[in-house]
Design an enzyme around this catalytic site. Structure first.
Site, short mmCIF file in Angstrom:
data_model
loop_
_atom_site.label_atom_id
_atom_site.label_comp_id
_atom_site.label_asym_id
_atom_site.label_seq_id
_atom_site.Cartn_x
_atom_site.Cartn_y
_atom_site.Cartn_z
N ARG A 15 8.26 3.36 -14.51
CA ARG A 15 8.01 2.17 -13.67
C ARG A 15 6.89 1.32 -14.26
O ARG A 15 7.13 0.27 -14.85
CB ARG A 15 7.70 2.64 -12.24
N ASP A 16 5.64 1.77 -14.16
CA ASP A 16 4.52 0.96 -14.66
C ASP A 16 4.66 0.77 -16.17
O ASP A 16 4.36 -0.31 -16.70
CB ASP A 16 3.19 1.68 -14.34
N HIS A 206 -5.62 6.22 -10.86
CA HIS A 206 -4.64 5.48 -11.68
C HIS A 206 -5.44 4.57 -12.62
O HIS A 206 -5.98 3.56 -12.21
CB HIS A 206 -3.74 4.68 -10.73
N HIS A 208 -5.79 2.31 -16.12
CA HIS A 208 -5.29 1.63 -17.32
C HIS A 208 -6.38 1.76 -18.38
O HIS A 208 -7.55 1.93 -18.07
CB HIS A 208 -4.94 0.17 -16.99
N CYS A 239 0.58 -4.38 -15.95
CA CYS A 239 1.16 -5.14 -14.85
C CYS A 239 1.38 -6.56 -15.33
O CYS A 239 0.48 -7.19 -15.88
CB CYS A 239 0.22 -5.11 -13.66
N ASN A 248 -1.14 2.20 -19.20
CA ASN A 248 -1.77 3.30 -18.47
C ASN A 248 -2.32 4.29 -19.48
O ASN A 248 -1.87 4.36 -20.62
CB ASN A 248 -0.73 4.03 -17.62
P1 HMG Z 1 8.68 -14.32 -3.09
O1 HMG Z 1 9.28 -15.27 -4.07
O2 HMG Z 1 7.53 -14.79 -2.25
O3 HMG Z 1 9.78 -13.67 -2.15
O4 HMG Z 1 8.25 -13.03 -3.91
P2 HMG Z 1 10.62 -14.26 -0.96
O5 HMG Z 1 10.46 -13.33 0.19
O6 HMG Z 1 10.33 -15.72 -0.76
O7 HMG Z 1 12.09 -14.11 -1.54
C1 HMG Z 1 12.49 -14.83 -2.72
C2 HMG Z 1 13.72 -14.17 -3.30
O8 HMG Z 1 13.41 -12.84 -3.74
C3 HMG Z 1 14.86 -14.02 -2.30
O9 HMG Z 1 16.08 -14.07 -3.04
C4 HMG Z 1 14.67 -12.61 -1.78
O10 HMG Z 1 15.86 -12.04 -1.28
C5 HMG Z 1 14.26 -11.89 -3.05
P3 HMG Z 1 16.90 -15.43 -3.19
O11 HMG Z 1 17.23 -15.83 -1.77
O12 HMG Z 1 15.99 -16.41 -3.88
O13 HMG Z 1 18.08 -15.00 -4.02
N1 HMG Z 1 13.46 -10.70 -2.78
C6 HMG Z 1 13.75 -9.49 -3.26
N2 HMG Z 1 14.75 -9.06 -4.06
C7 HMG Z 1 14.75 -7.73 -4.35
N3 HMG Z 1 13.83 -6.84 -3.91
C8 HMG Z 1 12.82 -7.24 -3.12
C9 HMG Z 1 12.77 -8.62 -2.77
N4 HMG Z 1 11.93 -9.34 -2.01
C10 HMG Z 1 12.37 -10.60 -2.01
N5 HMG Z 1 11.93 -6.37 -2.68
C11 HMG Z 1 7.98 -10.64 -3.97
C12 HMG Z 1 7.66 -11.92 -3.24
C13 HMG Z 1 7.14 -9.54 -3.36
C14 HMG Z 1 9.45 -10.32 -3.82
C15 HMG Z 1 7.66 -10.84 -5.48
O14 HMG Z 1 6.37 -11.33 -5.58
C16 HMG Z 1 7.77 -9.56 -6.26
O15 HMG Z 1 8.83 -9.04 -6.47
N6 HMG Z 1 6.62 -9.03 -6.73
C17 HMG Z 1 6.58 -7.75 -7.42
C18 HMG Z 1 5.62 -7.81 -8.53
C19 HMG Z 1 5.56 -6.47 -9.27
O16 HMG Z 1 6.53 -5.73 -9.33
N7 HMG Z 1 4.39 -6.14 -9.81
C20 HMG Z 1 4.18 -4.92 -10.50
C21 HMG Z 1 4.08 -3.72 -9.61
S1 HMG Z 1 2.45 -3.48 -8.96
C22 HMG Z 1 1.56 -2.77 -10.25
O17 HMG Z 1 2.03 -2.66 -11.33
C23 HMG Z 1 0.19 -2.22 -9.94
C24 HMG Z 1 0.14 -0.69 -9.87
O18 HMG Z 1 0.58 -0.11 -11.08
C25 HMG Z 1 -1.29 -0.25 -9.60
C26 HMG Z 1 -2.27 -0.93 -10.57
O19 HMG Z 1 -2.28 -0.59 -11.75
O20 HMG Z 1 -2.96 -1.83 -10.08
C27 HMG Z 1 1.02 -0.15 -8.74
MG MG Z 2 -0.66 0.18 -12.88
#
Ligand code: HMG
Ligand code: MG
Length: 294
Positions: A15-16, A206, A208, A239, A248
């Site tokens: 994933r990450d 966690h 990095h 990220c 990581n």
């Molecule tokens: P948004 O554009 O504000 O979403 O994004 P929305 O609610 O306005 O929806 C827009 C479109 O996205 C719609 O589709 C929704 O259906 C779809 P459309 O009508 O345009 O076809 N949608 C989704 N589709 C699939 N799965 C979903 C979903 N939600 C909405 N869950 C949103 C908001 C949260 C979706 C977006 O910002 C997003 O996907 N962000 C994820 C970012 C990400 O994955 N970041 C990395 C993970 S976190 C990380 O790595 C940190 C960590 O490792 C810890 C650390 O190291 O800090 C965990």
């Molecule tokens: Mg991370």
């Protein structure tokens, strides 16, 4: 010195590790990577995430990865919002990870919501997940530093973690998203978390490895009584919404350090090297596991 007998590694490579990879990695390669990691002895793993395929195209095959990679181990799937949770309900996944940043600027870039908006959305979701019998892990981003706001006040991190505990989560994965934390900061934050919340929730570090400090931070966390760490085989990762942050901490490096210290991990370094060999041809930045030998 506080040296535990055993430490649990939560592998986050699929994933990450892969989410930031610009080449679309074939689903079969992801599944083969996951299976090889399991063969290496990994018992807890973040398999993939249900996020917007427009924001993170690499995770658009999440459902297929889950169908092929799920087994009786603790396999996490990340979801940031209601839509992601509803997608989880369509699968056999039983271990969910939600994620929020302490820094609202980061959270806006990552999830398009302020931290408060995310917490308001997640409170009823976590209640519902717990009522349905799911294991819930909360990933806390920017717990030390934010790429947009700089240093984070540990009081804010502890407050957010405490809020999640009140919501009923089972685990907090507390992240140095940018890889800027030093061992003293790591000890102090995890010592506070351990003292305040350690009897209510599993605490996981966690890290990095942007500045090469992740192993030192893990060592510092051991002193604070922490025995769970996220890591990514081959040091993959980053990220997409944390500019400049690298991968990581590498699973093989954590396992090597711990086993050399007499701490059991149950993970085979040869097995991790085999997993990295499977994913390496699909990664744009070559990764290495020179230390990956039993
Ligand atoms: P948004 O554009 O504000 O979403 O994004 P929305 O609610 O306005 O929806 C827009 C479109 O996205 C719609 O589709 C929704 O259906 C779809 P459309 O009508 O345009 O076809 N949608 C989704 N589709 C699939 N799965 C979903 C979903 N939600 C909405 N869950 C949103 C908001 C949260 C979706 C977006 O910002 C997003 O996907 N962000 C994820 C970012 C990400 O994955 N970041 C990395 C993970 S976190 C990380 O790595 C940190 C960590 O490792 C810890 C650390 O190291 O800090 C965990
Ligand atoms: Mg991370």
């Amino acid at each position: 010195m506080n040296i535990p007998e055993e430490v649990t590694i939560i592998e986050v490579g699929p994933r990450d590790g892969l989410q930031n990879e610009k080449n679309q990695v074939p689903t079969e390669a992801k599944v083969a990577f996951i299976k090889a990691l399991k063969n290496a002895g990994i018992k807890e793993m973040e398999l993939t995430s249900f996020v917007s395929p427009k924001w993170v195209p690499q995770m658009s095959d999440a459902k297929d990865v889950i169908e092929a990679g799920l087994d009786s181990d603790r396999n996490f799937v990340l979801a940031p919002n209601r839509k992601g949770i509803d997608r989880i309900y369509d699968t056999d996944v039983k271990h969910v990870a939600v994620f929020v940043g302490v820094s609202s600027s980061f959270n806006k870039k990552n999830i398009n919501k302020t931290t408060e908006e995310s917490m308001n959305e997640l409170q009823p979701i976590i209640k519902e997940l717990k009522e349905k019998g799911y294991f819930v892990r909360a990933c806390i981003s920017t717990s030390f530093y934010c790429p947009y706001e700089g240093k984070i006040d540990p009081v804010d991190t502890v407050a957010l973690c405490s809020q999640f505990v009140e919501f009923g989560v089972d685990e907090l994965s507390v992240a140095d998203t940018v890889g800027m934390a030093n061992p003293l900061e790591s000890y102090e934050l995890f010592d506070r978390l351990h003292n305040n919340l350690g009897d209510k929730v599993l605490l996981t570090g966690h890290f990095h490895d942007t500045r090469g400090m992740a192993l030192a931070n893990i060592y510092a966390c051991l002193q604070a009584g922490i025995t769970r760490f996220d890591s990514s085989s081959g040091g993959l990762g980053g990220c997409p919404f944390s500019p400049g942050a690298t991968g990581n901490v590498a699973t093989e490096d954590v396992v090597f350090m711990l086993e050399q210290m007499g701490i059991r991990t149950g993970i085979s370094l040869t097995g991790i090297a085999e997993a990295v060999d499977i994913i390496n041809p699909h990664i744009s930045r070559p990764i290495g596991t020179e230390s990956s030998h039993d």
